[in-house]
Design an enzyme around this catalytic site. Structure first.
Site, PDB file in Angstrom:
ATOM      1  N   ASP A 187      69.848  94.698 -13.624  1.00 26.12           N
ATOM      2  CA  ASP A 187      69.770  93.467 -12.841  1.00 26.12           C
ATOM      3  C   ASP A 187      69.163  93.741 -11.469  1.00 26.12           C
ATOM      4  O   ASP A 187      68.275  93.018 -10.999  1.00 26.12           O
ATOM      5  CB  ASP A 187      71.171  92.870 -12.712  1.00 26.12           C
ATOM      6  CG  ASP A 187      71.206  91.647 -11.813  1.00 26.12           C
ATOM      7  OD1 ASP A 187      70.662  90.603 -12.206  1.00 26.12           O
ATOM      8  OD2 ASP A 187      71.765  91.742 -10.705  1.00 26.12           O
ATOM      9  N   GLU A 218      68.586  93.052 -19.437  1.00 25.67           N
ATOM     10  CA  GLU A 218      68.861  93.770 -18.185  1.00 25.67           C
ATOM     11  C   GLU A 218      69.350  95.187 -18.467  1.00 25.67           C
ATOM     12  O   GLU A 218      68.968  96.138 -17.768  1.00 25.67           O
ATOM     13  CB  GLU A 218      69.886  93.009 -17.353  1.00 25.67           C
ATOM     14  CG  GLU A 218      69.340  91.725 -16.770  1.00 25.67           C
ATOM     15  CD  GLU A 218      70.358  90.958 -15.949  1.00 25.67           C
ATOM     16  OE1 GLU A 218      69.926  90.236 -15.030  1.00 25.67           O
ATOM     17  OE2 GLU A 218      71.575  91.072 -16.222  1.00 25.67           O
TER      18      GLU A 218
END
Length: 225
Positions: free
Chosen positions: A44, A116
């Site tokens: 992320d 992610e």
């Protein structure tokens, strides 16, 4: 490596040195005590940095607000879920029986988290420059299509402006449920709008994300209904 995973690595455009990193990135917490959430946390941050850096250099005259909105559009959950579907990730995810039964391999949040996690895994398997190239390759068409301006406003802002433009009361957001442990919570938010039969429900890993999800759904209902 077996052929299905080889097919996935071709889709991703990256051959792992350590196959276990990819396996971990594909493992949902419902399937194993060793799962992809730490990799997701790392990925992320890397994704946000890579996209921010690219926007900064691609749009030298655009202000911070527009760049933030463009980045939010590019890294939001449904964009990541779209990428996951393009890779066919649902076929490779390792899910527990409950998630399998409920169709977790199709769920936006699970697909987005896995994308992610893969970014985090690629970084650990290589370095920042390699993962930057991989991410930018995934985002080629989206980066070419994105433009500064009104369309990049977040859903809550767009919903507020939509209602204000029609002289309607602003929406009311209420948290109706929080489940999970402190580091891994899912928030459920209801968005009440005057004139709509029932509240619109959004879910996310934070109150803000749940509110944005509810606002996005409310906008869809208001504009399509």
């Amino acid at each position: 490596m077996n052929s299905p995973i080889e097919k996935l690595t071709r889709q991703l455009g990256y051959q792992f040195q350590d196959d276990e990193l990819l396996n971990l990135a594909l493992t949902h917490r419902s399937a194993n005590s060793k799962h992809n959430e730490r990799l997701e946390f790392l990925g992320d941050s890397i994704l946000s940095f890579v996209i921010a850096d690219e926007l900064y250099h691609r749009f030298p005259k655009v202000n911070e607000g527009d760049m933030s909105r463009m980045r939010a559009t590019l890294v939001r959950g449904n964009t990541l879920a779209e990428l996951g579907r393009e890779f066919g990730l649902g076929d490779y995810l390792k899910l527990g029986p409950g998630e399998l039964k409920s169709g977790g391999f199709r769920r936006d949040s699970i697909l987005a988290d896995a994308v992610e996690a893969i970014i985090g895994a690629v970084y650990l398997d290589s370095d920042l420059e390699v993962v930057r190239g991989i991410v930018l390759n995934w985002y080629t068409s989206r980066l070419e299509a994105i433009k500064p301006g009104v369309s990049q406003k977040d859903p809550k802002t767009r919903l507020q402006e939509f209602l204000q433009g029609r002289r309607k009361p602003l929406p009311v957001y209420t948290v109706t449920n929080i489940k999970g442990e402190a580091h891994n919570q899912e928030f459920t938010v209801e968005c009440d709008i005057a004139g709509m039969d029932k509240p619109v429900v959004g879910r996310g890993t934070s109150r803000r994300k749940a509110e944005q999800a509810a606002a996005e759904l409310a906008l869809e209902q208001l504009t399509n209904g």
